[in-house]
Design an enzyme around this catalytic site. Structure first.
Site, PDB file in Angstrom:
ATOM      1  N   CYS A 197       0.840  -1.193   0.000  1.00 54.66           N
ATOM      2  CA  CYS A 197       0.000   0.000   0.000  1.00 54.66           C
ATOM      3  C   CYS A 197       0.873   1.240   0.000  1.00 54.66           C
ATOM      4  O   CYS A 197       2.106   1.162   0.071  1.00 54.66           O
ATOM      5  CB  CYS A 197      -0.951   0.006   1.200  1.00 54.66           C
ATOM      6  SG  CYS A 197      -0.102   0.192   2.788  1.00 54.66           S
TER       7      CYS A 197
ATOM      8  N   CYS B  95       3.251   1.483   2.873  1.00 46.57           N
ATOM      9  CA  CYS B  95       4.461   0.666   2.717  1.00 46.57           C
ATOM     10  C   CYS B  95       5.506   1.417   1.899  1.00 46.57           C
ATOM     11  O   CYS B  95       6.678   1.511   2.290  1.00 46.57           O
ATOM     12  CB  CYS B  95       4.130  -0.643   2.007  1.00 46.57           C
ATOM     13  SG  CYS B  95       3.049  -1.753   2.908  1.00 46.57           S
TER      14      CYS B  95
ATOM     15  N   ASP C  66      19.437  20.018 -30.585  1.00 48.94           N
ATOM     16  CA  ASP C  66      20.134  18.777 -30.904  1.00 48.94           C
ATOM     17  C   ASP C  66      21.649  18.884 -30.815  1.00 48.94           C
ATOM     18  O   ASP C  66      22.354  17.910 -31.043  1.00 48.94           O
ATOM     19  CB  ASP C  66      19.763  18.308 -32.309  1.00 48.94           C
ATOM     20  CG  ASP C  66      20.427  19.158 -33.389  1.00 48.94           C
ATOM     21  OD1 ASP C  66      20.548  20.382 -33.180  1.00 48.94           O
ATOM     22  OD2 ASP C  66      20.818  18.596 -34.428  1.00 48.94           O
TER      23      ASP C  66
ATOM     24  N   ASP D 215      15.507  25.107 -31.944  1.00 44.89           N
ATOM     25  CA  ASP D 215      16.681  25.316 -32.787  1.00 44.89           C
ATOM     26  C   ASP D 215      16.293  25.025 -34.242  1.00 44.89           C
ATOM     27  O   ASP D 215      15.331  24.302 -34.499  1.00 44.89           O
ATOM     28  CB  ASP D 215      17.791  24.373 -32.320  1.00 44.89           C
ATOM     29  CG  ASP D 215      19.011  24.419 -33.213  1.00 44.89           C
ATOM     30  OD1 ASP D 215      19.524  25.525 -33.444  1.00 44.89           O
ATOM     31  OD2 ASP D 215      19.443  23.351 -33.681  1.00 44.89           O
TER      32      ASP D 215
END
Length: 619
Positions: free
Chosen positions: A12, A15, A507, A425
């Site tokens: 649960c 936990c 990139d 870009d």
């Protein structure tokens, strides 16, 4: 070091919060993020300061087990655990049907009530010992460490119901009869609580198996063996784990590329759609790069292994998706704080319910007080609350991976929905590497982003006339030419200062500064390593329409999280008063019994997982 490991015994939200809290306090652990859906924890730690074995020992003290062996052992343990759970569910249902049949007089019509109760006691005891033993063992471990979780609620509710029924079986007539009351036993309720809880867990495991489909699909791309050129010139088959860097491998038509490498002989047509999203077959010849998991459709090639094991692009994709699915969205951290106090609060509410019934009706209402208190314990289990966020994140991030969008963490997924400005870009991102056929669908992609309410800003170090030309071609109104890396970073800062949530798409090395500054950073999969390292999101496809897809998926996923949390909290808000007996106090002779409380609790958890799975079928 970052590592994802399995943790057994979590059931649960309480936990997962305690496991996370325990690990986070250990020296050398900078972050521990638990995913309840996958029963895993994503660790960011210093191996010089602590070890996985030390973390395993620490969790063992509070009743949990960390699996620090390899992934195959984890899968084996999960299969064994599922089979064991399935067997217990089958036996528990047999015990439940038998106990109900006896207590409801469907069997042994002529048997006296005393013997009937004693037979139900034996059946209930067998069910508690075999099917429900884990609840009591785990609850005891939690008690030793002054904590509580779902097992505590189940152990308390079934234990109280069982012991009260045992008392009524042997001493009920003397005690209650002397007070003019009729004694009842509730062995069937104790059996049904365990049966429904176990059934709910089984259904959760089945449903959660579907949420991990993206990881299994990626792992399925990895071949098991490779054809390796031996020193004597012969070809031998070796396990993929035995392939070394610079080995010469042969790949034949219909086979998968085993590792990343370079073609040294031959040419072939390669299906790279699983890695790049591009449907067109790629022609690969001497000197060209090959990616693990892609498929040779025609031709035979020999390749030199360059990246093996965990260093391949495919392995990195799998690792990124696993880490992203194990990370936490900001909203989940609020839920975790609630979960830490939820179970103790429920126990307190149950005791209050018990006391109020005795205050209202005295000892004559003792059976009603016990049943109401037990119903509250059962129905208020925080499983649905704990599963609300991670299941939706798992499905959302997995679906993104299937569409060649790699999302590094849940924070990025949650932030994407707020993006209202995007800096992009030009060369290599909006256009191909050469300045001549915008990337395919680039204009359509920009139109989709603008339709989502996002202003697009193009930045480039290229000349004014070229930049303005490509801005018009792409349908972008805001652009800047001859831009330096600092100019891109300045624009991101300016937009953020104006109150915008900014995404940066790039990139190259010159984009890394702005990528690091942006609220959400997005890299192209064929870009430089530094851009992809900085970025939170990587587009493996060159199709820029994936940008709007990522934003749309973010909005749907976060919307699903909010739906799940809403229903989880509403469920408790409505059901706890009903279980406590509020209708009975209002003159309505109806109440949620412990048996039905367990059924409702189980279905609430399953419904959250199934609701999250709807994301897989959305466009």
């Amino acid at each position: 070091m970052k590592k994802t490991v399995a943790v057994l015994g979590m059931m649960c939200a309480g936990c997962s919060a305690r496991v996370e809290q325990k690990l986070s306090k250990m020296p050398g652990v900078s972050e521990a993020s638990v995913n309840l859906s996958t029963r895993t924890v994503l660790l960011d730690y210093d191996p010089a300061a602590t070890s996985l074995q030390q973390m395993k020992d620490a969790l063992g003290q509070i009743g949990y087990d960390m699996v620090i062996e390899d992934d195959r052992n984890v899968e084996l343990l999960e299969r064994q655990s599922y089979r064991s759970l399935l067997l217990k569910v089958c036996f528990s249902w047999c015990f439940a049907v038998l106990c109900m049949s006896i207590s409801m007089h469907w069997l042994f019509h002529d048997m006296s009530m005393s013997y009937r109760n004693q037979l139900c006691l034996i059946i209930a005891l067998l069910n508690l010992v075999y099917c429900g033993r884990q609840f009591y063992v785990n609850a005891w471990r939690q008690l030793l460490h002054r904590s509580a979780n779902m097992d505590t609620l189940v152990a308390l509710s079934t234990g109280i119901t069982f012991l009260f029924s045992v008392f009524n079986t042997f001493w009920g007539e003397q005690y209650w009869g002397a007070r003019g009351l009729v004694s009842h036993t509730y062995f069937d309720a104790s059996v049904m609580i365990i049966t429904f809880v176990l059934t709910g867990r089984l259904l959760e495991e089945r449903a959660k198996h579907s949420t991990a489909s993206a990881i299994r699909a990626l792992m399925g791309l990895q071949p098991k063996t490779a054809h390796c050129l031996a020193d004597d010139g012969t070809i031998v088959d070796i396990p993929i784990s035995a392939v070394q860097q610079n080995d010469i491998l042969e790949v034949r038509p219909g086979e998968k590329i085993p590792v990343d490498g370079l073609v040294v002989d031959g040419d072939a047509q390669i299906d790279e759609s699983a890695m790049t999203g591009e449907a067109e077959l790629a022609i690969r010849q001497e000197g060209h790069r090959l990616l693990a998991g892609t498929i040779v459709k025609a031709g035979t090639v020999r390749m030199r292994a360059v990246a093996v094991g965990q260093q391949t692009v495919l392995s990195n994709m799998i690792r990124m998706v696993q880490e992203a699915q194990g990370s936490k969205a900001p909203v989940q951290r609020v839920v975790d704080r609630i979960a830490l106090i939820f179970v103790p609060a429920v126990v307190g509410l149950s005791l209050l319910t018990f006391a109020l019934w005795l205050i209202i009706g005295g000892t004559s209402y003792l059976p009603q007080a016990i049943l109401s208190a037990v119903s509250v314990l059962v129905i208020a289990c925080p499983c649905a609350m704990g599963l609300a966020t991670p299941t939706a994140l798992m499905v959302g991030i997995g679906k993104a991976a299937e569409e060649n969008i790699l999302i590094k963490d849940a924070t990025a997924l949650e932030l994407l929905r707020h993006v209202d400005a995007m800096v992009i870009d030009k060369t290599g991102t909006l256009t191909e590497g050469t300045p001549e056929r915008l990337k395919p669908y680039a204009r359509e992609a920009m139109t989709q982003l603008q339709a989502q309410g996002i202003e697009v800003y193009m930045m480039s170090g290229d000349r004014e006339e070229r930049v303005s030309h490509w801005a018009r071609e792409a349908g972008i109104d805001h652009f800047k030419s001859q831009a330096l890396p600092q100019d891109k970073d300045d624009l991101v800062h300016r937009l953020q200062g104006e109150g915008h949530v900014v995404a940066m798409v790039g990139d190259g090395i010159n984009d890394s500064q702005a990528l690091a500054t942006a609220d959400v950073s997005i890299a192209m999969g064929r870009g430089t390593d530094i851009a992809m390292d900085v970025a939170q999101v990587t587009l493996m496809s060159q199709d820029l329409r994936r940008l709007s897809d990522a934003i749309a998926l973010s909005r749907k996923t976060v919307g699903m999280i909010h739906q799940n949390l809403f229903w989880a909290f509403i469920y408790n808000l409505i059901c706890i008063p009903l279980a406590a007996g509020l209708p009975y106090l209002l003159g309505i002779s109806w109440q949620i019994t412990p048996m039905w409380a367990s059924a409702l609790m189980a279905m609430s958890s399953v419904s959250v997982v199934l609701n999250s799975l709807r994301l897989r079928f959305t466009n």
